[in-house]
Design a protein around this motif. Structure first.
Motif, mmCIF file in Angstrom:
data_model
loop_
_atom_site.group_PDB
_atom_site.id
_atom_site.type_symbol
_atom_site.label_atom_id
_atom_site.label_comp_id
_atom_site.label_asym_id
_atom_site.label_seq_id
_atom_site.Cartn_x
_atom_site.Cartn_y
_atom_site.Cartn_z
ATOM 1 N N THR A 115 0.851 -1.182 0.000
ATOM 2 C CA THR A 115 0.000 0.000 0.000
ATOM 3 C C THR A 115 0.887 1.231 0.000
ATOM 4 O OG1 THR A 115 -0.192 -0.059 2.417
ATOM 5 C CG2 THR A 115 -1.944 -1.105 1.176
ATOM 6 N N ASP A 116 0.450 2.257 -0.710
ATOM 7 C CA ASP A 116 1.197 3.512 -0.746
ATOM 8 C C ASP A 116 0.933 4.313 0.524
ATOM 9 O OD1 ASP A 116 2.329 3.064 -3.241
ATOM 10 O OD2 ASP A 116 0.627 3.947 -4.298
ATOM 11 N N ARG A 117 1.930 5.114 0.881
ATOM 12 C CA ARG A 117 1.823 6.066 1.987
ATOM 13 C C ARG A 117 2.076 7.451 1.419
ATOM 14 N NH1 ARG A 117 4.479 4.063 7.292
ATOM 15 N NH2 ARG A 117 5.242 6.153 7.253
ATOM 16 N N LEU A 118 1.884 8.455 2.243
ATOM 17 C CA LEU A 118 2.182 9.808 1.806
ATOM 18 C C LEU A 118 3.623 9.893 1.318
ATOM 19 C CD1 LEU A 118 1.137 12.659 1.498
ATOM 20 C CD2 LEU A 118 1.881 13.122 3.832
ATOM 21 N N ILE A 119 4.525 9.312 2.099
ATOM 22 C CA ILE A 119 5.929 9.175 1.705
ATOM 23 C C ILE A 119 6.262 7.699 1.779
ATOM 24 C CG2 ILE A 119 8.319 9.692 2.297
ATOM 25 C CD1 ILE A 119 7.323 12.321 3.494
ATOM 26 N N GLY A 120 6.528 7.104 0.650
ATOM 27 C CA GLY A 120 6.943 5.704 0.627
ATOM 28 C C GLY A 120 5.807 4.724 0.470
ATOM 29 N N LYS A 121 6.041 3.528 1.015
ATOM 30 C CA LYS A 121 5.083 2.425 0.874
ATOM 31 C C LYS A 121 5.131 1.548 2.115
ATOM 32 C CE LYS A 121 8.476 -0.511 -1.403
ATOM 33 N NZ LYS A 121 9.571 0.421 -1.234
ATOM 34 N N THR A 122 4.113 0.724 2.256
ATOM 35 C CA THR A 122 4.053 -0.286 3.309
ATOM 36 C C THR A 122 3.856 -1.640 2.646
ATOM 37 O OG1 THR A 122 3.109 1.241 4.924
ATOM 38 C CG2 THR A 122 2.790 -1.115 5.334
ATOM 39 N N VAL A 123 4.716 -2.574 2.977
ATOM 40 C CA VAL A 123 4.556 -3.958 2.536
ATOM 41 C C VAL A 123 4.009 -4.723 3.730
ATOM 42 C CG1 VAL A 123 5.674 -5.985 1.554
ATOM 43 C CG2 VAL A 123 6.509 -3.708 0.962
ATOM 44 N N TRP A 124 2.895 -5.413 3.542
ATOM 45 C CA TRP A 124 2.254 -6.122 4.640
ATOM 46 C C TRP A 124 2.084 -7.604 4.298
ATOM 47 C CZ3 TRP A 124 -2.203 -8.591 3.393
ATOM 48 C CH2 TRP A 124 -2.886 -8.135 2.271
ATOM 49 N N ALA A 125 2.009 -8.387 5.344
ATOM 50 C CA ALA A 125 1.728 -9.820 5.200
ATOM 51 C C ALA A 125 0.940 -10.257 6.418
ATOM 52 C CB ALA A 125 3.025 -10.616 5.089
ATOM 53 N N GLU A 126 0.058 -11.213 6.233
ATOM 54 C CA GLU A 126 -0.742 -11.723 7.341
ATOM 55 C C GLU A 126 -0.529 -13.218 7.523
ATOM 56 O OE1 GLU A 126 -4.871 -10.785 7.080
ATOM 57 O OE2 GLU A 126 -4.523 -8.676 7.572
ATOM 58 N N LEU A 127 -0.449 -13.597 8.786
ATOM 59 C CA LEU A 127 -0.363 -15.002 9.175
ATOM 60 C C LEU A 127 -1.642 -15.372 9.910
ATOM 61 C CD1 LEU A 127 3.245 -15.072 10.662
ATOM 62 C CD2 LEU A 127 2.499 -16.175 8.557
ATOM 63 N N ALA A 128 -2.215 -16.520 9.599
ATOM 64 C CA ALA A 128 -3.377 -17.005 10.337
ATOM 65 C C ALA A 128 -2.915 -17.405 11.734
ATOM 66 C CB ALA A 128 -3.996 -18.192 9.619
ATOM 67 N N ARG A 129 -3.696 -17.038 12.725
ATOM 68 C CA ARG A 129 -3.379 -17.441 14.107
ATOM 69 C C ARG A 129 -3.787 -18.874 14.318
ATOM 70 N NH1 ARG A 129 -5.203 -13.237 18.605
ATOM 71 N NH2 ARG A 129 -4.761 -15.036 19.897
ATOM 72 N N ARG A 130 -2.815 -19.663 14.762
ATOM 73 C CA ARG A 130 -3.060 -21.092 14.987
ATOM 74 C C ARG A 130 -3.385 -21.396 16.430
ATOM 75 N NH1 ARG A 130 2.249 -21.722 12.201
ATOM 76 N NH2 ARG A 130 1.734 -21.336 10.046
ATOM 77 N N ALA A 131 -2.914 -20.550 17.320
ATOM 78 C CA ALA A 131 -3.120 -20.800 18.748
ATOM 79 C C ALA A 131 -3.272 -19.471 19.455
ATOM 80 C CB ALA A 131 -1.946 -21.565 19.349
ATOM 81 N N GLY A 132 -4.094 -19.446 20.480
ATOM 82 C CA GLY A 132 -4.281 -18.228 21.258
ATOM 83 C C GLY A 132 -3.144 -18.001 22.221
#
Length: 146
Positions: A126-143
């Motif tokens: 995703t773009d930001r005002l200055i630069g970008k953000t690279v994101w990744a999500e992991l499914a939660r397997r355990a609380g």
């Protein structure tokens, strides 16, 4: 399981920290992410923590290698949601967007985003005002432990 920003999932915890855009900063980001996850109830021996450590290492290394602007830091943000852990790494270069490279026989680099794709339930930029953000999500397997 990709959760767009601003989704309706309940927020559990957030950790945000800026690091110098150096190899040392990238290593420190991974180490502090693991410490924070341990404090949240996910010790290094858990799958979520181990996978998150790899994601942080790869995304931080990319920010330092490809997103570095002299004098500008990169930012790590971990967001623990009910069903996922979201890892975000922001840097100051919008023009250098990550993309997995095609497989090259005996290549010594270019595998980082393949690791991210293999581990994450989803990832993006995703773009930001200055630069970008690279994101990744992991499914939660355990609380987390209580």
């Amino acid at each position: 399981m990709t959760t767009p920003p601003g989704s309706a999932q309940a927020l559990v915890r957030v950790f945000t920290q800026r690091f110098s855009s150096t190899r040392r900063g990238a290593r420190l980001a991974r180490q502090l992410a693991l410490v924070e996850l341990h404090d949240w109830g996910f010790p290094e021996s858990t799958g979520l923590s181990a996978d998150a450590g790899l994601l942080v290492a790869e995304l931080a290394a990319n920010a330092v290698t490809h997103g570095r602007v002299p004098g500008r830091d990169f930012e790590l943000k971990l967001t623990l949601l009910e069903n996922a852990l979201r890892v975000e790494v922001s840097d100051a270069r919008r023009d250098r967007r990550p993309a997995p490279l095609p497989h090259a026989y005996q290549a010594e680099s270019g595998y980082g985003l393949r690791i991210v794709e293999a581990l994450a339930a989803g990832w993006g930029v995703t773009d930001r005002l200055i630069g970008k953000t690279v994101w990744a999500e992991l499914a939660r397997r355990a609380g987390p432990r209580t």
